[in-house]
Design an enzyme around this catalytic site. Sequence first.
Site, PDB file in Angstrom:
ATOM      1  N   ILE A   1       0.833  -1.202   0.000  1.00 10.91           N
ATOM      2  CA  ILE A   1       0.000   0.000   0.000  1.00 10.91           C
ATOM      3  C   ILE A   1       0.866   1.249   0.000  1.00 10.91           C
ATOM      4  O   ILE A   1       0.616   2.200  -0.758  1.00 10.91           O
ATOM      5  CB  ILE A   1      -0.940   0.012   1.217  1.00 10.91           C
ATOM      6  CG1 ILE A   1      -1.917  -1.170   1.142  1.00 10.91           C
ATOM      7  CG2 ILE A   1      -1.717   1.321   1.282  1.00 10.91           C
ATOM      8  CD1 ILE A   1      -2.833  -1.125  -0.058  1.00 10.91           C
TER       9      ILE A   1
ATOM     10  N   ASP B   1      10.882   3.749   5.714  1.00  9.30           N
ATOM     11  CA  ASP B   1      10.611   2.336   5.932  1.00  9.30           C
ATOM     12  C   ASP B   1      11.785   1.725   6.686  1.00  9.30           C
ATOM     13  O   ASP B   1      12.923   2.186   6.544  1.00  9.30           O
ATOM     14  CB  ASP B   1      10.409   1.602   4.605  1.00  9.30           C
ATOM     15  CG  ASP B   1       9.561   0.338   4.757  1.00  9.30           C
ATOM     16  OD1 ASP B   1      10.026  -0.593   5.443  1.00  9.30           O
ATOM     17  OD2 ASP B   1       8.455   0.292   4.201  1.00  9.30           O
ATOM     18  N   HIS B   2      11.519   0.690   7.477  1.00  5.35           N
ATOM     19  CA  HIS B   2      12.603   0.009   8.172  1.00  5.35           C
ATOM     20  C   HIS B   2      13.152  -1.158   7.356  1.00  5.35           C
ATOM     21  O   HIS B   2      14.172  -1.742   7.713  1.00  5.35           O
ATOM     22  CB  HIS B   2      12.131  -0.496   9.542  1.00  5.35           C
ATOM     23  CG  HIS B   2      11.236  -1.698   9.474  1.00  5.35           C
ATOM     24  ND1 HIS B   2       9.913  -1.616   9.131  1.00  5.35           N
ATOM     25  CD2 HIS B   2      11.483  -3.015   9.677  1.00  5.35           C
ATOM     26  CE1 HIS B   2       9.370  -2.822   9.139  1.00  5.35           C
ATOM     27  NE2 HIS B   2      10.299  -3.699   9.452  1.00  5.35           N
TER      28      HIS B   2
ATOM     29  N   ALA C   1       1.323   4.307   6.609  1.00  4.55           N
ATOM     30  CA  ALA C   1       0.991   2.968   6.120  1.00  4.55           C
ATOM     31  C   ALA C   1       1.808   1.880   6.807  1.00  4.55           C
ATOM     32  O   ALA C   1       1.571   0.693   6.552  1.00  4.55           O
ATOM     33  CB  ALA C   1       1.207   2.896   4.608  1.00  4.55           C
TER      34      ALA C   1
ATOM     35  N   LYS D   1       0.508  -6.442   9.338  1.00  8.90           N
ATOM     36  CA  LYS D   1      -0.884  -6.610   8.905  1.00  8.90           C
ATOM     37  C   LYS D   1      -1.313  -8.058   8.732  1.00  8.90           C
ATOM     38  O   LYS D   1      -2.488  -8.315   8.504  1.00  8.90           O
ATOM     39  CB  LYS D   1      -1.102  -5.871   7.577  1.00  8.90           C
ATOM     40  CG  LYS D   1      -0.219  -6.369   6.443  1.00  8.90           C
ATOM     41  CD  LYS D   1      -0.454  -5.576   5.170  1.00  8.90           C
ATOM     42  CE  LYS D   1       0.409  -6.099   4.027  1.00  8.90           C
ATOM     43  NZ  LYS D   1       0.197  -5.353   2.776  1.00  8.90           N
TER      44      LYS D   1
ATOM     45  N   LYS E   1     -10.648  -5.051   9.411  1.00  9.09           N
ATOM     46  CA  LYS E   1     -10.440  -5.979  10.528  1.00  9.09           C
ATOM     47  C   LYS E   1     -10.430  -5.269  11.875  1.00  9.09           C
ATOM     48  O   LYS E   1     -10.427  -5.916  12.928  1.00  9.09           O
ATOM     49  CB  LYS E   1      -9.132  -6.754  10.318  1.00  9.09           C
ATOM     50  CG  LYS E   1      -9.197  -7.698   9.119  1.00  9.09           C
ATOM     51  CD  LYS E   1      -7.878  -8.394   8.884  1.00  9.09           C
ATOM     52  CE  LYS E   1      -7.996  -9.395   7.746  1.00  9.09           C
ATOM     53  NZ  LYS E   1      -8.376  -8.786   6.459  1.00  9.09           N
TER      54      LYS E   1
ATOM     55  N   ASN F   1      -9.745  -6.128   2.098  1.00 11.58           N
ATOM     56  CA  ASN F   1      -8.547  -6.790   1.611  1.00 11.58           C
ATOM     57  C   ASN F   1      -8.118  -6.205   0.268  1.00 11.58           C
ATOM     58  O   ASN F   1      -8.949  -5.807  -0.550  1.00 11.58           O
ATOM     59  CB  ASN F   1      -8.816  -8.287   1.446  1.00 11.58           C
ATOM     60  CG  ASN F   1      -9.046  -8.966   2.783  1.00 11.58           C
ATOM     61  OD1 ASN F   1      -8.153  -9.494   3.395  1.00 11.58           O
ATOM     62  ND2 ASN F   1     -10.295  -8.917   3.257  1.00 11.58           N
TER      63      ASN F   1
ATOM     64  N   GLY G   1      -3.728  -8.612  -4.651  1.00  8.93           N
ATOM     65  CA  GLY G   1      -2.398  -8.491  -5.228  1.00  8.93           C
ATOM     66  C   GLY G   1      -1.338  -8.054  -4.244  1.00  8.93           C
ATOM     67  O   GLY G   1      -0.157  -8.048  -4.582  1.00  8.93           O
TER      68      GLY G   1
ATOM     69  N   VAL H   1      -4.892 -13.368  -1.150  1.00  4.60           N
ATOM     70  CA  VAL H   1      -5.201 -14.725  -1.602  1.00  4.60           C
ATOM     71  C   VAL H   1      -4.915 -14.916  -3.083  1.00  4.60           C
ATOM     72  O   VAL H   1      -4.660 -16.026  -3.531  1.00  4.60           O
ATOM     73  CB  VAL H   1      -6.676 -15.080  -1.317  1.00  4.60           C
ATOM     74  CG1 VAL H   1      -6.950 -15.123   0.163  1.00  4.60           C
ATOM     75  CG2 VAL H   1      -7.619 -14.117  -2.020  1.00  4.60           C
TER      76      VAL H   1
END
Length: 646
Positions: free
Chosen positions: A298, A318-319, A372, A376, A418, A472, A475, A480
Amino acid sequence: MPFHRSAAPLLALPRPAKRLVVMLLDICLALFSVWAAFYLRVDQVGWPQGQQKYVYALAPLIAVPIFIRFGLYRAIFRYTGLAAMASTAKAIALYAALFFAALLYFKWQGVPRTVGLIQPLLFLLLVGTSRAMARFWLAGVGGKKPHAEGRMLIYGAGEAGVQTALALGVARQFVLLGFIDDDVSKAGQSINGVDIMTPAEVPGAIERMGVTDILLAMPVVGRARRNEIIDSLRGLPVHVRTLPGMGDLAAGRVTMQDFQELDVEDLLGRAPVPPNPALLARHLAGKTVLVTGAGGSIGGELCRQIILEKPRHLVLVDHNEFGLYAIHGELLGLCADAALPVQLTPLLGSVRNYERMKEICQRYRPATVYHAAAYKHVPMVESNPTEGVLNNVLGTLNIARVAIETAVENFVLISTDKAVRPTNVMGATKRMAELVLQALADSPRVRFCALDGQPGPEVPNQTRFSMVRFGNVLGSSGSVVPLFRKQLRAGGPVTVTHEEVTRYFMTIPEAAQLVLQAGAMAEGGDVFVLDMGQPVKIMDLARRMVQLSGLSLRDADHPDGDIEIEIVGLRPGEKLYEELLIGDDPVSTAHERIMKAREDFVAWGELEQSLVALRRAANGNDAAAIRNIFMQLVSGYAPEPENRVA
């Protein structure tokens, strides 16, 4: 074949030598066409007489520079198609005008003016024939497989379908048996000797001809009609694919491996939510924007969408070193290709590190933050609850606190469905993150406690917080769809957790556009949700993917089928059904497909004490205490007994 192998020495020449050979061929053809024109006009078969020799010199002197200018010597003959032929025709048309004008101007003795009309026509015929013969001669060279790997129908007898047929004829990896087209007026006609049939004739043709693949070549057809076509092909024993990029088709660089599986939009079965351009650009154009989790599915797509709106500066955080390296390189390429004046800065760091986040925001002063970064994957977080809390809840608190302290204008959290009445730790952590932002949004001045629980100084809060909650993402990592495709390639089985499990779905670009648009509409403390239509049953999605891969289902009624769907049981913390709203009566917004939820929250003064306790429990790896705090604060949190953290 000996005929095709005879071209191998020519193909072994270096590129400049090949161009010289073609140029010499064109000079010979120009001279020959002049001789033929004189023969046809004055019945002259011998050497040029008098001033006729000037015509022989003029033809190649005009033709070669024009051919160079039109790029005819850059073309690869093996991949010559309609576009190359059109360029050749245009070049000779210009040549004809100049050649005829020269004959009228100089008025050479013994040179009829009609030679200026006859010679260009002969020249066009000779050059076009030479290119076509070269394409046929060279097409079999270069290691192509001698036997077809499939027998195919192309759905769409328009320009895209015809270009596809021409390009794939070079690859020779399948046998093209026919075209399918909805236009009944085309039925019974043919293209290059290949018949066109109606959709009603397809089942019989598949059985009669042994068709193995159907390629969708309909780049401009509407989504509704495309879905109807795909549904009509589901029950047929063929593999349904879609076109590769048109650039590769035009260049002739197409093989069976280049055919794409159906888009996730095709599997989704509904049209993506259309973006509102004004909303997309509102908080981005000319601004400094920061994205946490930029290397993820994302976060990366957010960055791709953001740079199209031409921010002044995009800061990627980002890490994950490789993920950050990959998205930074991709964005550099996109900016270069589209000449986008966007400064890109990749920064390694974790949202769990408050000092690092504060340093970044103080240095770059972002106007908007898209958060983001999160763990997850439900089963993974279920097995590692303390890490989920430290990253998803306290990491969000860190970056939100930094946003307030550095006067960030807009802060958007990427949340999930969720978070609604969760039965798992991941969903509970995301709802806690929402509660943090709702509480902060309700506080014009905020006092943050230190790690030891002692209150710090009070700071003004001018940041506009919002959350975007969606289902969800097709991709993305863990989705899934990639899992099912991997299982299909391996020969099955395709694994589904439960026959009745359903999910809301959207595509990655759709999700990113929703986040950007919803954030632009935020007033403070908003929880945005998308009208995603009806949820999709995972069992139906699995069946759809099996059937569209040209395979048959294996079950009790069909023991000889290709692929079995295996029920493996719900994973730890997994729900049968997901929801998008905790409360009722969502509020409409400026976007017809985006709603605003009415969600209760806890005031900051009360919530912060719970966050201090949650931090203490996470640092002490006390999963039971974490569960108890979730049950007190997260509405509807009800872990199943076997899924409860211990």
